[in-house]
Each structure stands twice: as C-alpha cells, then as structure tokens.
Design an enzyme around this catalytic site. Structure first.
Site, mmCIF file in Angstrom:
data_model
loop_
_atom_site.group_PDB
_atom_site.id
_atom_site.type_symbol
_atom_site.label_atom_id
_atom_site.label_comp_id
_atom_site.label_asym_id
_atom_site.label_seq_id
_atom_site.Cartn_x
_atom_site.Cartn_y
_atom_site.Cartn_z
ATOM 1 N N VAL A 8 0.466 -0.876 0.023
ATOM 2 C CA VAL A 8 0.285 0.044 -0.482
ATOM 3 C C VAL A 8 0.671 1.077 0.270
ATOM 4 O O VAL A 8 0.717 2.224 -0.602
ATOM 5 C CB VAL A 8 -0.835 0.171 1.057
ATOM 6 C CG1 VAL A 8 -1.776 1.322 0.948
ATOM 7 C CG2 VAL A 8 -1.980 -1.310 1.129
ATOM 8 N N ARG A 59 -9.205 -21.510 0.873
ATOM 9 C CA ARG A 59 -8.630 -22.344 -0.823
ATOM 10 C C ARG A 59 -10.007 -22.072 -1.434
ATOM 11 O O ARG A 59 -11.180 -22.328 -0.874
ATOM 12 C CB ARG A 59 -8.592 -23.221 0.169
ATOM 13 C CG ARG A 59 -7.570 -24.094 1.570
ATOM 14 C CD ARG A 59 -6.037 -24.568 1.307
ATOM 15 N NE ARG A 59 -5.603 -24.796 2.513
ATOM 16 C CZ ARG A 59 -4.556 -24.323 2.375
ATOM 17 N NH1 ARG A 59 -3.941 -23.845 1.759
ATOM 18 N NH2 ARG A 59 -3.495 -23.888 3.676
ATOM 19 N N GLY A 100 -0.338 -23.330 -4.361
ATOM 20 C CA GLY A 100 -1.408 -23.748 -5.155
ATOM 21 C C GLY A 100 -2.148 -22.015 -5.844
ATOM 22 O O GLY A 100 -2.292 -21.767 -7.358
ATOM 23 N N ILE A 113 4.296 -20.811 5.177
ATOM 24 C CA ILE A 113 5.384 -21.704 5.839
ATOM 25 C C ILE A 113 6.252 -22.686 5.055
ATOM 26 O O ILE A 113 7.397 -22.640 5.585
ATOM 27 C CB ILE A 113 4.800 -21.769 7.043
ATOM 28 C CG1 ILE A 113 4.156 -23.202 7.354
ATOM 29 C CG2 ILE A 113 4.288 -20.683 7.821
ATOM 30 C CD1 ILE A 113 3.479 -23.659 7.680
ATOM 31 N N ASP A 114 5.965 -23.312 4.292
ATOM 32 C CA ASP A 114 5.917 -24.383 3.637
ATOM 33 C C ASP A 114 7.339 -24.184 3.129
ATOM 34 O O ASP A 114 8.407 -25.409 3.212
ATOM 35 C CB ASP A 114 5.322 -25.155 2.604
ATOM 36 C CG ASP A 114 4.277 -25.944 3.404
ATOM 37 O OD1 ASP A 114 3.799 -25.490 4.453
ATOM 38 O OD2 ASP A 114 2.702 -25.369 2.466
ATOM 39 N N GLY A 136 4.693 -28.758 6.412
ATOM 40 C CA GLY A 136 4.872 -28.689 5.541
ATOM 41 C C GLY A 136 4.653 -29.016 4.866
ATOM 42 O O GLY A 136 4.977 -29.391 3.296
ATOM 43 N N ARG A 137 3.137 -29.173 4.557
ATOM 44 C CA ARG A 137 2.456 -29.869 3.500
ATOM 45 C C ARG A 137 4.025 -31.191 2.820
ATOM 46 O O ARG A 137 4.063 -32.169 3.551
ATOM 47 C CB ARG A 137 1.865 -29.040 1.961
ATOM 48 C CG ARG A 137 1.135 -30.126 1.429
ATOM 49 C CD ARG A 137 0.695 -28.382 0.827
ATOM 50 N NE ARG A 137 -0.464 -27.506 1.346
ATOM 51 C CZ ARG A 137 -1.567 -27.751 1.598
ATOM 52 N NH1 ARG A 137 -1.910 -29.193 0.984
ATOM 53 N NH2 ARG A 137 -2.121 -26.628 2.187
HETATM 54 O O1 F6P Z 1 0.660 -24.108 3.468
HETATM 55 C C1 F6P Z 1 0.621 -24.098 3.955
HETATM 56 C C2 F6P Z 1 0.236 -25.191 5.498
HETATM 57 O O2 F6P Z 1 0.006 -24.882 6.866
HETATM 58 C C3 F6P Z 1 0.391 -26.992 5.036
HETATM 59 O O3 F6P Z 1 2.044 -26.850 5.478
HETATM 60 C C4 F6P Z 1 -0.148 -27.430 5.712
HETATM 61 O O4 F6P Z 1 -0.493 -28.567 5.117
HETATM 62 C C5 F6P Z 1 -2.116 -26.920 4.852
HETATM 63 O O5 F6P Z 1 -1.376 -25.368 4.777
HETATM 64 C C6 F6P Z 1 -2.453 -26.938 5.762
HETATM 65 O O6 F6P Z 1 -3.940 -26.502 5.547
HETATM 66 P P1 F6P Z 1 -5.548 -26.417 6.049
HETATM 67 O O7 F6P Z 1 -4.830 -24.793 7.367
HETATM 68 O O8 F6P Z 1 -5.962 -25.519 4.962
HETATM 69 O O9 F6P Z 1 -5.695 -27.284 6.820
#
Ligand code: F6P
Length: 360
Positions: free
Chosen positions: A24, A81, A113, A136-137, A180-181
């Site tokens: 901003v 999402r 994504g 964070i991943d 960390g997915r």
């Molecule tokens: O992509 C960030 C993250 O926190 C991943 O580490 C984790 O797998 C996922 O999102 C969890 O997503 P949600 O909060 O939609 O369950």
C-alpha cells in the site's frame, strides 16, 4: 491514476500483513491506489473489495486497519482455499470483477496453489498478475525464502525448547510433527536449529516400516548405557505418511525391553500463527517494493524471488530480489517436490551429512 489490487490466498503466513502494508505504501508513493480483495480468490470472484488507501488533506494514506495489522500474524484481508478458481469460469469472473472496479493489476501473496491460480489468471484472461511467495512450507521453486518461513521456524524452535524441558525431566523421547505439506524444509532446518537427534522428511521417501525402524534405532542409540541422553528429540515433517501417534505406539512396543517412554506432539496450526519475525517483516517489505514496482512498470505473470539458488530470472533494483516467470517457477516447484531439483538434491546431501552429527 493507476488502481491495483492485493490479495492473500491459501494458508496464511506470518508477514502477509507486513507485505500488504508495504505494498500500500509503495503504491501510494508511486501515485497508485490500492484495493484489498477479501478472502482470497473467493473475494475476487464475488467482487469483495475494499479500499486500503483513503484521501486525507495531506494526500492518500494507509488506513488505520492495515497499519495496525502490519506487525500481526495471519492476514487482515482474510484468505481461502477456493475450488471455484480451479475452473476457467471462476478465473474469468474474477478478472471481470476486477476490471469492473477499474483495477488493472493484481498482486497475489501466496504459496504453490495460489500462484498456480495467478499464472492461469494471467495467461487465460490477460489480467496482469505479480506473485509474492508467502507460505511457511518454503516449497516454491526459484526463491530461497518465502514470507512466513522464518517465523514458523522460530515458533517450532520455541515449542521444541519447551518440549525439551519436560523431556529432560522425565528422560523421554519425543517425536514432534511440524507442518510443511509435501516439503520437509521446516523439519530439516528445525532439526538442525534445535540440535535434535534426527529429522524425518518426505524427501527421504521411507516406507512406514523404515520410518518405524529408524525411530527405534535413534532412540536405542540415545538410550544406550554409555550415552543415556536426557532428551531424545526427532522432528517429523507432516508429509512423512505415518501419523505421529501411530509411529510412537509402534516404536514404544518395540522398545519394551529398555522401557523408554516415547511421546508424540503434533504442532499443527500453531506453527502458522503468531507475529512475524524481523526477517519476515523485512522480506515482506522488500518483496512488496519489487512487486508493486514491477506491476506498475508493466510486468505480469512473474513472481518476486529471494536470492535464488538457481540461474536465471530478471534483476530488480533490489540486488536480493529477482523476477521469475510464474511458469518457470511452477516447473521448478514441481522438481523441488519430486526430488529432481538440484536444490532438493543439495539439501538432501547436506541432511545426510548432518544426520551423522545430529545422532551423536
Ligand atoms: O501450506 C501451508 C499449510 O499450513 C501446510 O503446511 C499444511 O499442510 C496446510 O497448509 C494445512 O492447510 P489447512 O489449514 O487448510 O488445513
């Protein structure tokens, strides 16, 4: 006057608000107006936008809401999402909504994504998009860092310090699972930073039986009479497909002969919350500066990247920030996650070397 929009998408990351505030301010300094899209791509599709700048006698200024949020975790705009954005109709509707209110460029703060969505929006509809890595991943290609990673690591380290206090008091072993997915980055770095005994990462591609055997081996080594570690700590990435509770139950059965108590703690969303670290605030500010400048200069379908470990990209006025085409970034992201990227190979090599030291 140019009018741009900012949006936060996917999992929130500490530092997103600092990035919004910086965007901003940079836009104002460049004579542009900023609208905030609420709730990620859902808000873009539904036309939920609010002004983030307002006119004062002295000229436009950031609104109090975004100034207050600058040092806080989460995202003041909300996130989502958004399955509707997976479909071309959703993306067309979003571009139409933005154009209708006079927005001619979009900055997307998000992860894998979200930036895939940004790339499709830019290529299919011609709507200008600049991506900012915020997840964070740390699973995005072409950038060595993303907003939120450092704060998440600090949170994990604090949690492991607390767990270590109680672990040492009872001579227990702990398996701590971190988010960390599909990426093991947080677990890998946290293991080194907490002087843990080992890290279990999806990139190691171990079977469930191998994971159980490895944890048993590490606990036995730490509990040996000539070693008797007061605390045994193993950091497990969530992408390792063995639930932490089942893992410690199985390992516990195998360790009946030595009687070491093995516990599991899943940190979950705690890792994603909390106020951003100094590093993340600074990173967010420098990314925002480059992203707004690039968008206003006509760039699109690109992401700002921090000190990339791979060749390529286009320099910006900030020597640490480079612009990469989103398509190139997404291809490198896929390699990062399937293990074929030189970055992943180098990380795994370093981790193999570190495992020998961590176990001592
Ligand atoms: O992509 C960030 C993250 O926190 C991943 O580490 C984790 O797998 C996922 O999102 C969890 O997503 P949600 O909060 O939609 O369950």
């Amino acid at each position: 006057m140019r009018r741009i929009a900012v949006l936060t998408s996917g999992g929130d990351a500490p530092g997103m608000n600092a990035g919004l505030l910086a965007a901003v301010k940079v836009a104002i300094a460049r004579g542009a107006e900023v609208l905030g899209v609420e709730n990620g791509y859902d808000g873009a599709i539904d036309g939920q936008l609010r002004p983030l700048t307002r006119q004062t006698t002295a000229g436009p200024a950031p609104i109090a809401e975004i100034e207050r949020a600058g040092g806080r975790g989460g995202t003041v705009l909300g996130s989502s999402r958004c399955p509707r954005f997976f479909e071309p109709e959703g993306r067309t509707q979003a571009a139409d909504q933005l154009r209708q209110v006079g927005v001619d460029g979009l900055i997307v703060f998000g992860g894998n994504g979200s930036l895939t969505g940004g790339h499709l929006l830019a290529t299919e509809t011609g709507f200008p998009v600049v991506g900012v890595p915020a997840s964070i991943d740390n699973d995005l290609g072409c950038t060595s860092d993303a907003i939120g990673v450092d704060s998440a690591l600090n949170t994990i380290i604090d949690a492991c310090d607390s767990i270590s206090d109680t672990a040492r008091s009872h001579h227990r072993a702990f398996v701590v699972e971190v988010m960390g997915r599909d990426s093991g980055y947080l677990a890998m770095v946290a293991a080194v930073a907490t002087a843990a005994d080992a890290a279990l990462l999806p990139e190691q591609q171990l079977s469930e039986a191998a994971v159980i055997a490895e944890v048993e081996r590490i606990v036995r080594a730490g509990a040996r009479p000539d070693r008797q570690k007061p605390r045994i700590l193993i950091i497990k990435a969530e992408g390792v497909p063995v639930p932490a509770t089942r893992l410690v139950k199985e390992v516990g059965k195998r360790l009946a002969d030595i009687g070491v108590d093995v516990r599991a703690t899943v940190l979950g969303h705690i890792v994603r919350g909390g106020n951003p670290s100094a590093h993340d605030r600074l990173l967010a500010g420098r990314f925002a500066f480059a992203a707004v400048g690039s968008l206003l200069s006509g760039a699109s379908d690109v992401m700002v990247a921090w000190r990339p470990a791979i060749e390529g990209g286009q320099p910006t006025s900030d020597s640490s920030v480079v612009l990469f085409p989103l398509e190139e970034m997404l291809a490198e992201t896929a390699r990062l996650l399937d293990g074929s990227s030189p970055v992943t190979l180098a990380r795994m090599e370093r981790m193999r070397a570190a495992q020998n030291v961590l176990g001592l």
